[in-house]
Write an enzyme that holds these catalytic residues in place. Structure first.
Site, PDB file in Angstrom:
ATOM      1  N   SER A  87      -1.299   7.104   8.824  1.00  0.00           N
ATOM      2  CA  SER A  87      -1.017   6.944   7.406  1.00  0.00           C
ATOM      3  C   SER A  87       0.272   7.659   6.999  1.00  0.00           C
ATOM      4  O   SER A  87       1.346   7.360   7.488  1.00  0.00           O
ATOM      5  CB  SER A  87      -2.225   7.429   6.594  1.00  0.00           C
ATOM      6  OG  SER A  87      -2.114   7.070   5.253  1.00  0.00           O
TER       7      SER A  87
ATOM      8  N   ASP B  67       1.172   3.401   6.556  1.00  0.00           N
ATOM      9  CA  ASP B  67       0.283   2.263   6.835  1.00  0.00           C
ATOM     10  C   ASP B  67       0.030   1.412   5.602  1.00  0.00           C
ATOM     11  O   ASP B  67      -0.796   0.506   5.625  1.00  0.00           O
ATOM     12  CB  ASP B  67      -1.040   2.733   7.446  1.00  0.00           C
ATOM     13  CG  ASP B  67      -1.929   3.470   6.460  1.00  0.00           C
ATOM     14  OD1 ASP B  67      -1.393   4.054   5.489  1.00  0.00           O
ATOM     15  OD2 ASP B  67      -3.154   3.498   6.659  1.00  0.00           O
TER      16      ASP B  67
ATOM     17  N   ASP C  42      -1.409   1.902   2.714  1.00  0.00           N
ATOM     18  CA  ASP C  42      -2.678   1.895   1.982  1.00  0.00           C
ATOM     19  C   ASP C  42      -2.557   2.648   0.657  1.00  0.00           C
ATOM     20  O   ASP C  42      -3.535   2.792  -0.062  1.00  0.00           O
ATOM     21  CB  ASP C  42      -3.827   2.451   2.828  1.00  0.00           C
ATOM     22  CG  ASP C  42      -3.715   3.939   3.118  1.00  0.00           C
ATOM     23  OD1 ASP C  42      -2.648   4.538   2.860  1.00  0.00           O
ATOM     24  OD2 ASP C  42      -4.704   4.522   3.615  1.00  0.00           O
TER      25      ASP C  42
END
Length: 448
Positions: free
Chosen positions: A100, A242, A244
């Site tokens: 992430s 990532d 998100d």
């Protein structure tokens, strides 16, 4: 007690903590537990742009195939895309190789179930049991029963088409700057905004394996702020490695964080009678200003512990459809089962066009209290021991007395790094910065 799985899968420094051996065991144990011996399992595997991704992917896939799982690789793609594609392709599970927003030396392995949700705690614990006793897995398929690997070349296109299907507005006339953090969104985000008609300027969209999250993206939006002003853009959008999470920048170059984006999204859904139970799910990190804005506009708040995992649990349990974190994780449960930065950015752009007002104006519905976050770097094994020290407890009580109800202290161990995060909120930024720094230094001194 968990040994490998943290709040967001298994994470660590690639090749020393998260080794190829551990990745192989995760694949073998995970595939075996999910198979439950009754059918041939299909697994979707995606990754971000880290240099260690290929290495860990090869080991993970070897583990999965060794217990007879068929693997569909989707390449470099956002984490939420894997959650969506797991459902679309009728897979039993999805796996993402990513850390992430963490620096490049870290990597992680996260599992989704067949519905695109993170695995239940019991399943993760069962996988851990097999990792520590891998020889207990008495599954050694041969010949045609060994798992197969297939690369799905249309995965990115499938995800882009799905995102476009959610938005009915033409983005023509909207100028956006996208900071892709040299991460998983570097192709998807520019494509979807361009195909919806926006004028797109992309920065940090040339990953080389080592530059993911480096002084860019949602955790370092300074470059995006400058680019928005330089290009006279309507909006800046920053993703993490990532994709998100999302942090935005308004047309004046000012940061618009997850709290602002959530309240705007909640108001938009409520206006269209689509906000389930008129409720927004937030965490304890959300600003007091969000609480005030929600109350003034008839929106209920449900508050959870920090972590999109807990936000999602509350949403599923109670039937809510919008939730998220100040850091930019936002879950639109009507469309996806996890935080989705690109989806969130499309929804925000859509709101701006519908309101026909600049972001700075519509975001002014929420006033933000000064909030200071200071990290204390400590030994990982000491992360949860801060309240065992009388000096730390006394200092917290002293700060609460000084704030006198006009602010708060929140101490939170990191779920992925050897850090304790000290957050103070109050009316005077200079005062809370000094108090937070002193408290963080004390915690670091005692727990290092």
């Amino acid at each position: 007690m968990r040994k490998y799985f943290g709040t967001d899968g298994v994470r660590g420094v690639a090749n020393t903590e998260l080794t190829c051996d551990l990745a192989y065991k995760l694949g073998r144990a995970g595939g075996f537990v999910l198979a439950q011996g009754d059918h041939r399992v299909k697994v979707v595997v995606g990754k971000d742009t880290r240099i260690s991704g290929d290495m860990l992917e090869a080991s993970l896939i070897a583990g999965l195939m060794s217990v007879g799982c068929d693997v569909i690789t989707v390449g470099i793609i956002p984490t939420p895309a894997v959650a969506y594609l797991t459902r679309k392709y009728g897979a039993d599970c999805g796996v993402v190789i990513s850390a992430s927003h963490n620096p490049v030396e870290y990597n992680g392995i996260k599992f989704f179930n067949k519905n695109g949700y993170k695995l239940d705690d019991e399943i993760e614990l069962k996988i851990e049991e097999y990792i520590d006793d891998i020889d207990k897995i008495d599954c050694l398929p041969i010949g045609e029963n060994v798992g197969r690997k297939l690369h799905e070349h249309c995965a990115q296109r499938d995800y882009v088409d799905y995102l476009k299907s959610i938005i009915s507005t033409d983005f023509k006339g909207l100028k956006v700057v996208l900071d892709c953090a040299n991460g998983a969104s570097y192709k998807v985000a520019p494509i979807v905004f361009d195909e919806l008609g926006a004028s797109v300027i992309s920065i940090n969209s040339s990953p080389d394996g080592n530059n993911i999250n480096y002084k860019c993206g949602s955790t370092h939006p300074e470059q995006l702020q400058r680019a928005v002003l330089e290009h006279n853009a309507d909006l800046g959008l920053a993703y993490d490695g990532d994709a998100d999470r999302l942090i935005a920048v308004n047309e004046k170059g000012q940061i618009v964080d997850g709290d602002h984006i959530m309240i705007l999204s909640a108001l938009n859904l409520k206006k269209n009678n689509k906000l389930a139970q008129d409720t927004l799910v937030v965490t304890v990190m959300s600003n007091i200003g969000l609480t005030i804005a929600a109350k003034e506009n008839g929106i209920n708040l449900s508050t959870t512990a920090v972590g999109d995992r807990y936000v999602l649990e509350d949403m599923v349990k109670n039937g809510y459809n919008l939730g998220g974190e100040q850091s930019g994780h936002m879950i639109f449960l009507d469309y996806n089962t996890t935080g989705d930065g690109v989806l969130s950015s499309l929804i925000l752009a859509n709101i701006i066009l519908q309101e026909k007002k600049p972001l700075s104006e519509i975001a002014s519905i929420m006033s933000q209290y000064p909030q200071v976050l200071v990290n204390a770097t400590i030994k990982n094994e000491n992360k949860n021991k801060y309240m065992e020290y009388p000096e730390i407890k006394t200092e917290i009580e002293r700060i609460e007395s000084i704030l006198d109800g006009n602010g708060r202290v929140l101490i939170r161990p990191s779920g992925t790094e050897p850090l304790v995060r000290v957050m103070l909120e109050g009316k005077e930024e200079g005062q809370i910065k000094e108090l937070a720094t002193n408290l963080a230094n004390l915690i670091q001194e005692k727990l290092s």
